[in-house]
Design a protein around this motif. Structure first.
Motif, PDB file in Angstrom:
ATOM      1  N   PHE A  58       2.844  -7.107  17.219  1.00  0.00           N
ATOM      2  CA  PHE A  58       3.085  -5.739  17.673  1.00  0.00           C
ATOM      3  C   PHE A  58       3.546  -4.872  16.501  1.00  0.00           C
ATOM      4  O   PHE A  58       2.995  -3.796  16.261  1.00  0.00           O
ATOM      5  CB  PHE A  58       4.126  -5.738  18.799  1.00  0.00           C
ATOM      6  N   ALA A  59       4.528  -5.357  15.748  1.00  0.00           N
ATOM      7  CA  ALA A  59       5.041  -4.606  14.595  1.00  0.00           C
ATOM      8  C   ALA A  59       3.947  -4.407  13.545  1.00  0.00           C
ATOM      9  O   ALA A  59       3.810  -3.315  12.976  1.00  0.00           O
ATOM     10  CB  ALA A  59       6.240  -5.329  13.988  1.00  0.00           C
ATOM     11  N   PHE A  60       3.157  -5.449  13.290  1.00  0.00           N
ATOM     12  CA  PHE A  60       2.068  -5.350  12.315  1.00  0.00           C
ATOM     13  C   PHE A  60       1.098  -4.239  12.703  1.00  0.00           C
ATOM     14  O   PHE A  60       0.740  -3.395  11.875  1.00  0.00           O
ATOM     15  CB  PHE A  60       1.318  -6.687  12.200  1.00  0.00           C
ATOM     16  N   TYR A  61       0.662  -4.229  13.958  1.00  0.00           N
ATOM     17  CA  TYR A  61      -0.325  -3.225  14.369  1.00  0.00           C
ATOM     18  C   TYR A  61       0.272  -1.826  14.482  1.00  0.00           C
ATOM     19  O   TYR A  61      -0.440  -0.828  14.287  1.00  0.00           O
ATOM     20  CB  TYR A  61      -1.050  -3.660  15.641  1.00  0.00           C
ATOM     21  N   VAL A  62       1.562  -1.716  14.752  1.00  0.00           N
ATOM     22  CA  VAL A  62       2.209  -0.395  14.706  1.00  0.00           C
ATOM     23  C   VAL A  62       2.168   0.144  13.279  1.00  0.00           C
ATOM     24  O   VAL A  62       1.825   1.312  13.045  1.00  0.00           O
ATOM     25  CB  VAL A  62       3.664  -0.455  15.241  1.00  0.00           C
ATOM     26  N   VAL A  63       2.482  -0.704  12.304  1.00  0.00           N
ATOM     27  CA  VAL A  63       2.412  -0.288  10.896  1.00  0.00           C
ATOM     28  C   VAL A  63       0.976   0.095  10.529  1.00  0.00           C
ATOM     29  O   VAL A  63       0.742   1.111   9.860  1.00  0.00           O
ATOM     30  CB  VAL A  63       2.945  -1.409   9.971  1.00  0.00           C
ATOM     31  N   TYR A  82      -0.132  -5.384  23.548  1.00  0.00           N
ATOM     32  CA  TYR A  82       1.130  -6.125  23.545  1.00  0.00           C
ATOM     33  C   TYR A  82       1.524  -6.558  24.959  1.00  0.00           C
ATOM     34  O   TYR A  82       2.024  -7.649  25.170  1.00  0.00           O
ATOM     35  CB  TYR A  82       2.230  -5.263  22.916  1.00  0.00           C
ATOM     36  N   ARG A  83       1.265  -5.673  25.919  1.00  0.00           N
ATOM     37  CA  ARG A  83       1.641  -5.951  27.299  1.00  0.00           C
ATOM     38  C   ARG A  83       0.706  -6.965  27.970  1.00  0.00           C
ATOM     39  O   ARG A  83       0.979  -7.404  29.088  1.00  0.00           O
ATOM     40  CB  ARG A  83       1.661  -4.660  28.094  1.00  0.00           C
ATOM     41  N   GLY A 108       2.323 -13.358  30.645  1.00  0.00           N
ATOM     42  CA  GLY A 108       3.558 -13.836  31.249  1.00  0.00           C
ATOM     43  C   GLY A 108       4.424 -12.730  31.831  1.00  0.00           C
ATOM     44  O   GLY A 108       5.323 -12.973  32.593  1.00  0.00           O
ATOM     45  N   ALA A 109       4.133 -11.477  31.448  1.00  0.00           N
ATOM     46  CA  ALA A 109       4.996 -10.381  31.898  1.00  0.00           C
ATOM     47  C   ALA A 109       4.400  -9.648  33.067  1.00  0.00           C
ATOM     48  O   ALA A 109       3.268  -9.662  33.347  1.00  0.00           O
ATOM     49  CB  ALA A 109       5.233  -9.401  30.762  1.00  0.00           C
ATOM     50  N   VAL A 159      -1.573 -13.717  20.894  1.00  0.00           N
ATOM     51  CA  VAL A 159      -1.135 -12.504  20.189  1.00  0.00           C
ATOM     52  C   VAL A 159      -0.433 -11.511  21.119  1.00  0.00           C
ATOM     53  O   VAL A 159       0.533 -10.877  20.726  1.00  0.00           O
ATOM     54  CB  VAL A 159      -2.339 -11.830  19.478  1.00  0.00           C
ATOM     55  N   GLY A 160      -0.928 -11.367  22.350  1.00  0.00           N
ATOM     56  CA  GLY A 160      -0.316 -10.441  23.297  1.00  0.00           C
ATOM     57  C   GLY A 160       1.131 -10.826  23.555  1.00  0.00           C
ATOM     58  O   GLY A 160       1.430 -11.996  23.751  1.00  0.00           O
ATOM     59  N   GLY A 161       2.020  -9.866  23.534  1.00  0.00           N
ATOM     60  CA  GLY A 161       3.429 -10.135  23.775  1.00  0.00           C
ATOM     61  C   GLY A 161       4.184 -10.663  22.573  1.00  0.00           C
ATOM     62  O   GLY A 161       5.378 -10.917  22.647  1.00  0.00           O
TER      63      GLY A 161
END
Length: 121
Positions: A59-64, A115-116, A120-121, A52-54
């Protein structure tokens, strides 16, 4: 004949709360469904973060989800403050606005942090 300005404002708040409630209902079902599926699958926290991360969709779902909660809760808080605690509506509205902004800021910070954690990032 036009509606009184305060009546129009109250109607808009009522509609915003009902719309945000509908969005929240959908988000809660998706969120809880996902949690139930991950528990049943026996996934670890690291595996969940890896999936789920990244991921831009999550990310968009949880922002909403966060924004719907940050709209919905302060409107209800405003009503409780003005009706149950006899705080004038203007002051209750300001307190609720501050609460909503704080709630949105903390929620979005949590979503961004998760999200971060894509590894991998």
């Amino acid at each position: 004949m036009s509606a009184r300005p305060d009546t129009l404002g109250e109607t808009r708040l009522w509609l915003a709360q009902r719309f945000s409630a509908a969005v929240l209902a959908i988000c809660v079902v998706i969120h809880l469904g996902g949690m139930i599926m991950t528990v049943q699958a026996g996934l670890t926290a690291a595996e969940i973060i890896g999936r789920v991360g990244g991921h831009a969709g999550w990310f968009a779902f949880y922002v909403v989800f966060v924004l719907a909660a940050a709209i919905h809760a302060p409107i209800g808080l405003r009503t409780v403050l003005s009706e149950m605690m006899a705080i004038p509506k203007h002051h209750a509205g300001l307190l609720a606005l501050v609460f909503g902004l704080f709630q949105a800021a903390l929620g979005l910070k949590a979503v961004w942090g998760f999200y971060r954690l894509d590894g991998g990032a």
